[in-house]
Design a protein around this motif. Sequence first.
Motif, mmCIF file in Angstrom:
data_model
loop_
_atom_site.group_PDB
_atom_site.id
_atom_site.type_symbol
_atom_site.label_atom_id
_atom_site.label_comp_id
_atom_site.label_asym_id
_atom_site.label_seq_id
_atom_site.Cartn_x
_atom_site.Cartn_y
_atom_site.Cartn_z
ATOM 1 N N LEU A 241 23.969 75.284 40.204
ATOM 2 C CA LEU A 241 23.246 74.020 40.322
ATOM 3 C C LEU A 241 22.187 74.149 41.403
ATOM 4 O O LEU A 241 22.459 74.634 42.504
ATOM 5 C CB LEU A 241 24.211 72.887 40.670
ATOM 6 N N THR A 243 18.749 72.179 43.508
ATOM 7 C CA THR A 243 18.181 70.880 43.869
ATOM 8 C C THR A 243 16.686 71.040 44.115
ATOM 9 O O THR A 243 16.283 71.730 45.058
ATOM 10 C CB THR A 243 18.842 70.332 45.143
ATOM 11 N N PHE A 250 13.057 74.879 45.481
ATOM 12 C CA PHE A 250 14.383 74.317 45.266
ATOM 13 C C PHE A 250 15.332 74.834 46.342
ATOM 14 O O PHE A 250 15.010 75.757 47.096
ATOM 15 C CB PHE A 250 14.920 74.714 43.886
ATOM 16 N N TRP A 265 22.148 69.876 29.727
ATOM 17 C CA TRP A 265 21.477 70.153 31.002
ATOM 18 C C TRP A 265 20.337 71.146 30.761
ATOM 19 O O TRP A 265 20.201 71.695 29.659
ATOM 20 C CB TRP A 265 22.463 70.730 32.007
ATOM 21 N N THR A 283 19.677 72.164 36.264
ATOM 22 C CA THR A 283 19.715 70.778 36.761
ATOM 23 C C THR A 283 20.176 69.887 35.609
ATOM 24 O O THR A 283 20.043 70.253 34.432
ATOM 25 C CB THR A 283 18.326 70.296 37.227
#
Length: 300
Positions: A241, A243, A250, A265, A283
């Motif tokens: 995962l 962000t 990221f 996803w 994400t």
Amino acid sequence: MNELTRLARVRDEELTGESSTEGARALLAAITAGQVEPAPAPRARRLGTPARRLLAGAAATAVLAAGAVLGPGLLAGPGGTAVYASTELDITREGGEWVARVKDAYAQYDAYTRGFAAVGLDVHLQIVPAGPSRAGGVVQMGVASAGGATRGSTGMRTDSEPSGCVVGRPGCVLVIRLPVTFEGRAWVKLGRAARPGETYEAPGRADAKGEPLEGVKIGGRTVGEVSAAARARGLEVVYQLITPRPNGGFSARPGEEASGVGPGWYVWDAESIRDGAVRLLVTKEHLARNPVRGDAPPTD
């Protein structure tokens, strides 16, 4: 006293801890120049010690024995240029460059450090398992000048012999070229082919040439689509995962795999992490711009 007898004496002195390095080097120079002839075989005389019995052969045996006396270290090259030789690494000076040939890409990194230090270079080389597209390439590099300031480049170039071979595979030599004018300290991490089962310390981009998902479209596709393509090629799939940051790029927690990832996803990149396994960077939300590659996702 003929040259072979002298060599036997040098070898005996080495065994008793009284070796003369200077004498050994002079003898090696005479041998390689073709000045040593095999000693005539005695008819009724037995050589007294095991060392002398081993040395009572042809001049080729003498060369091997002299090499054993000298071991790895500095030798005199053409025109008196210092060169270094060991089982892991050879270093020569060719024109305006130091040229290091790494013969064992799986050695402990301090073996390389000793070799560079022998010719006056403060170079710390580490060779790590890497994805197929990164084997033989620079993974990381850091340089500090003699005054302590950090700068971005050593002027170093890397290649392989034979050209295009995979570093870490049998018969492939990693070649590193560094200007003789280089001063300061360098930390260099290079990639090599992984042993079976090794996790890559330098993961490759999974859709790059030679990687397991070569030719597969990844960025902006759904987890379901990319996972299906990976499993069709017999690959294990794990998820990471990520962000997105407001100003681009990221963040992620290294080593922490995502849980609860659904087929709807989105995948923004994929890495090969070991032979037969890939990691998808995902994400839950669809994004207007790929945070990993910085481009817009496909619309088809």
